[in-house]
Design an enzyme around this catalytic site. Structure first.
Site, mmCIF file in Angstrom:
data_model
loop_
_atom_site.group_PDB
_atom_site.id
_atom_site.type_symbol
_atom_site.label_atom_id
_atom_site.label_comp_id
_atom_site.label_asym_id
_atom_site.label_seq_id
_atom_site.Cartn_x
_atom_site.Cartn_y
_atom_site.Cartn_z
ATOM 1 C CD GLU A 229 -85.268 -90.119 -89.099
ATOM 2 O OE1 GLU A 229 -86.400 -89.606 -89.372
ATOM 3 O OE2 GLU A 229 -84.890 -91.198 -89.454
ATOM 4 C CB CYS A 263 -91.101 -84.113 -85.884
ATOM 5 S SG CYS A 263 -91.122 -85.688 -85.284
HETATM 6 P P1 NAD Z 1 -81.780 -77.710 -84.818
HETATM 7 O O1 NAD Z 1 -81.695 -77.693 -86.275
HETATM 8 O O2 NAD Z 1 -81.744 -76.211 -84.321
HETATM 9 O O3 NAD Z 1 -80.616 -78.135 -83.676
HETATM 10 C C1 NAD Z 1 -80.576 -79.791 -83.855
HETATM 11 C C2 NAD Z 1 -79.339 -80.223 -83.268
HETATM 12 O O4 NAD Z 1 -78.214 -79.610 -84.223
HETATM 13 C C3 NAD Z 1 -78.746 -79.441 -82.019
HETATM 14 O O5 NAD Z 1 -78.285 -80.563 -81.229
HETATM 15 C C4 NAD Z 1 -77.899 -78.525 -82.281
HETATM 16 O O6 NAD Z 1 -77.009 -78.143 -81.430
HETATM 17 C C5 NAD Z 1 -77.260 -79.153 -83.338
HETATM 18 N N1 NAD Z 1 -76.678 -78.320 -84.600
HETATM 19 C C6 NAD Z 1 -76.719 -76.849 -84.560
HETATM 20 N N2 NAD Z 1 -75.936 -76.455 -85.683
HETATM 21 C C7 NAD Z 1 -75.180 -77.521 -86.116
HETATM 22 C C8 NAD Z 1 -73.986 -77.526 -87.232
HETATM 23 N N3 NAD Z 1 -73.921 -76.661 -87.994
HETATM 24 N N4 NAD Z 1 -73.594 -78.990 -87.349
HETATM 25 C C9 NAD Z 1 -74.066 -79.949 -86.647
HETATM 26 N N5 NAD Z 1 -74.950 -79.840 -85.575
HETATM 27 C C10 NAD Z 1 -75.279 -78.630 -85.307
HETATM 28 O O7 NAD Z 1 -83.182 -78.223 -84.366
HETATM 29 P P2 NAD Z 1 -83.896 -77.850 -83.196
HETATM 30 O O8 NAD Z 1 -84.388 -76.596 -82.895
HETATM 31 O O9 NAD Z 1 -83.112 -78.437 -81.893
HETATM 32 O O10 NAD Z 1 -85.049 -79.044 -83.037
HETATM 33 C C11 NAD Z 1 -86.279 -78.708 -83.666
HETATM 34 C C12 NAD Z 1 -86.431 -79.541 -85.036
HETATM 35 O O11 NAD Z 1 -86.211 -80.753 -84.741
HETATM 36 C C13 NAD Z 1 -88.034 -79.173 -85.816
HETATM 37 O O12 NAD Z 1 -87.754 -78.901 -87.086
HETATM 38 C C14 NAD Z 1 -88.586 -80.519 -85.709
HETATM 39 O O13 NAD Z 1 -89.325 -80.897 -86.346
HETATM 40 C C15 NAD Z 1 -87.293 -81.328 -85.800
HETATM 41 N N6 NAD Z 1 -87.261 -82.875 -85.303
HETATM 42 C C16 NAD Z 1 -87.465 -83.685 -86.294
HETATM 43 C C17 NAD Z 1 -87.942 -85.107 -85.625
HETATM 44 C C18 NAD Z 1 -87.841 -86.223 -86.568
HETATM 45 O O14 NAD Z 1 -87.802 -87.359 -86.112
HETATM 46 N N7 NAD Z 1 -88.115 -85.994 -88.074
HETATM 47 C C19 NAD Z 1 -88.030 -85.317 -84.315
HETATM 48 C C20 NAD Z 1 -88.004 -84.260 -83.700
HETATM 49 C C21 NAD Z 1 -87.701 -82.923 -84.125
#
Ligand code: NAD
Length: 464
Positions: A229, A263
């Site tokens: 997502e 998002c």
């Molecule tokens: P991010 O991708 O930086 O991090 C998300 C999660 O992934 C965090 O818990 C982080 O610790 C973890 N992570 C980081 N590196 C990883 C790895 N190598 N392996 C596994 N896990 C890892 O995202 P963010 O900055 O926390 O959130 C913002 C993003 O989330 C935006 O792009 C937003 O659009 C998206 N988002 C999507 C939805 C949806 O339902 N489609 C909802 C909310 C947010």
């Protein structure tokens, strides 16, 4: 032992919290405990699981204040922290009410009368949930609720940017037996997230496209299923003849919920040239009426930028737009107040499709407005994106549905914004393009992510 991670306070900029992620062995032992308890969790049956999930709602109420305080410290905003807690309980109760229908195993007759067929659902033992910082509680739990009801144990790894809510939430979980044996939440960053993929059977990841790609690659190397997502750059199209004020109200709400840190926020607006001026004036007026909650957390609709690095992205997008000829009609600045960073409610005119603000995800309370002439042009502009999360179309209902059906996005909101939560248990949607991958999070699909189908085929005895 992984290094401790410092946590910034979004209202003050101060590092006032620190987490210590578990090392791999300790994490493995905790996930193994979940795996061992999953058999009993399945054994108590759906009604037992529903009772436990409803008991969680009561436990969250008993821990309401500490959870609210932690969520508010994590995010710097009050109202949406209340909404997250209420939303968690509401989604849990809705899912409990529909779980039986969703989980009813499909039984079908065999086309061969000498064969008896039965379809069974077999839950994965442990699901890993990796979640982002914009709605720390809801996005940690939205998929976990379905997984747990389906019979799967859950290991959650929320964002290291907003981890304060974990301890008070786990205190509520600890009061609910036997849920506490099959639901665990782990502090940590990307390294811990990677280990969660390694230690669990199926992953649901909510976050950015670049991290989603890494998650997908790691899981693929282990032949493990993943549901992604991801982000969006959702368009709103205002049709000729639309009521300009209604359109402005919807667009401003869609662009500024949770300060745009959503998002499916409205991030690109295409207004028909016939109403551009009137609509733009009304958007500006509504944006100017919004208050940033700089002085008091509960006084103002717009909270701070939760993740400091996001401020650099917003600043760069605004600067890029201005350099390419956009005009700032209101706002346009990132303001610092007592160490926190807020993005002013911003409206940009004279934007063009080549600007970063129209191409990349924004995640801030910014409304860039562009005029269009023909419906074909509006569809082409809306579809000029790598994303495909959702889209808003405002105007005559039939025309809006027709035009919106040509937009490559999994959700279409007509004459409102993000109404998915209101349509109940059966409505499903996928994320198109780079906005995600895998079956629907919504509707019955939300449960089916955690179930494998088993076909039982019995050769009937000859006398039967
Ligand atoms: P991010 O991708 O930086 O991090 C998300 C999660 O992934 C965090 O818990 C982080 O610790 C973890 N992570 C980081 N590196 C990883 C790895 N190598 N392996 C596994 N896990 C890892 O995202 P963010 O900055 O926390 O959130 C913002 C993003 O989330 C935006 O792009 C937003 O659009 C998206 N988002 C999507 C939805 C949806 O339902 N489609 C909802 C909310 C947010």
């Amino acid at each position: 032992m992984p290094l401790p991670i410092d946590v910034r306070n979004p209202r003050t900029g101060a590092i006032d919290h620190r987490i210590q992620p578990l090392d791999f062995d300790a994490l493995s032992a905790r996930v193994a405990r979940l795996r061992n308890a999953q058999r009993h969790w399945v054994g108590i049956g759906l009604q037992g699981r529903i009772a436990a999930m409803l008991a969680l709602c009561d436990a969250v109420d008993r821990h309401y204040q500490p959870i609210l305080a932690a969520l508010s410290a994590d995010t710097g905003r009050h109202e949406w922290s209340v909404n997250e807690i209420e939303g968690l309980k509401g989604i849990t109760r809705m899912r409990c009410a529909t779980a039986e229908a969703a989980l009813a195993a499909a039984t079908g007759d065999s086309s061969d009368p000498t064969l008896r067929f039965q379809q069974q659902y077999v839950p994965y033992e442990v699901a890993g949930i990796i979640s982002p910082w914009n709605y720390p509680l809801i996005l940690a739990m939205i998929d976990a609720i379905c997984a747990l009801l389906a019979g799967t144990a859950v290991a959650i790894k929320p964002s290291e940017v907003t981890p304060r809510f974990i301890a008070p939430f786990l205190a509520a979980v600890a009061e609910v037996e036997p849920l506490r044996d099959v639901l665990d939440v782990f502090e940590g960053g990307g390294e811990t997230g990677g280990w969660i993929i390694d230690l669990t059977d199926v992953t649901v990841f909510t976050g950015s496209v670049p991290t989603g790609r890494k998650v997908q690659e790691r899981a693929a190397a282990q032949f493990k299923p993943v549901f992604l997502e991801l982000g969006g750059s959702d368009p709103a199209v205002i049709l000729p003849g639309a009521d300009a004020d209604t359109a402005a109200e919807i667009v401003v709400r869609g662009a500024t919920e949770n300060s745009g840190q959503l998002c499916c926020a409205v991030e690109r607006v295409y207004a028909h040239e016939s109403l551009l001026a009137d609509f733009t004036d009304r958007v500006v007026a509504r944006m100017q009426a919004l208050k940033m909650n700089t002085d008091r957390i509960d006084d103002g609709e717009l909270g701070p930028i939760i993740f400091a690095r996001q401020a650099d992205i917003l600043r760069a997008q605004i600067d890029d737009a201005i350099a390419r000829g956009a005009r700032v009609l209101t706002g346009g600045k990132i303001v610092e107040h007592a160490g926190g960073l807020w993005c002013e409610p911003t409206v940009l005119a004279d934007v063009t499709q080549d600007m970063a603000i129209m191409r990349d995800e924004t995640f801030g309370p910014i409304v860039p407005i562009m005029a269009y002439r023909t419906e074909d042009e509006a569809v082409a502009l809306a579809n000029d994106t790598a994303f495909g999360l959702s889209a808003t179309v405002i105007g005559d209902e039939a025309r809006a549905v027709e035009l919106g059906s040509r937009i490559n996005a999994g959700g279409l909101w007509v004459n409102d914004f993000d109404t998915m939560g209101g349509v109940g248990a059966r409505a499903e949607k996928n994320a198109f393009g780079q906005s995600g991958m895998g079956g629907s999070r919504y509707g019955y699909g939300g449960f089916l992510r955690f179930l494998r189908k088993k076909a039982i085929v019995v050769r009937k005895a000859r006398s039967a």
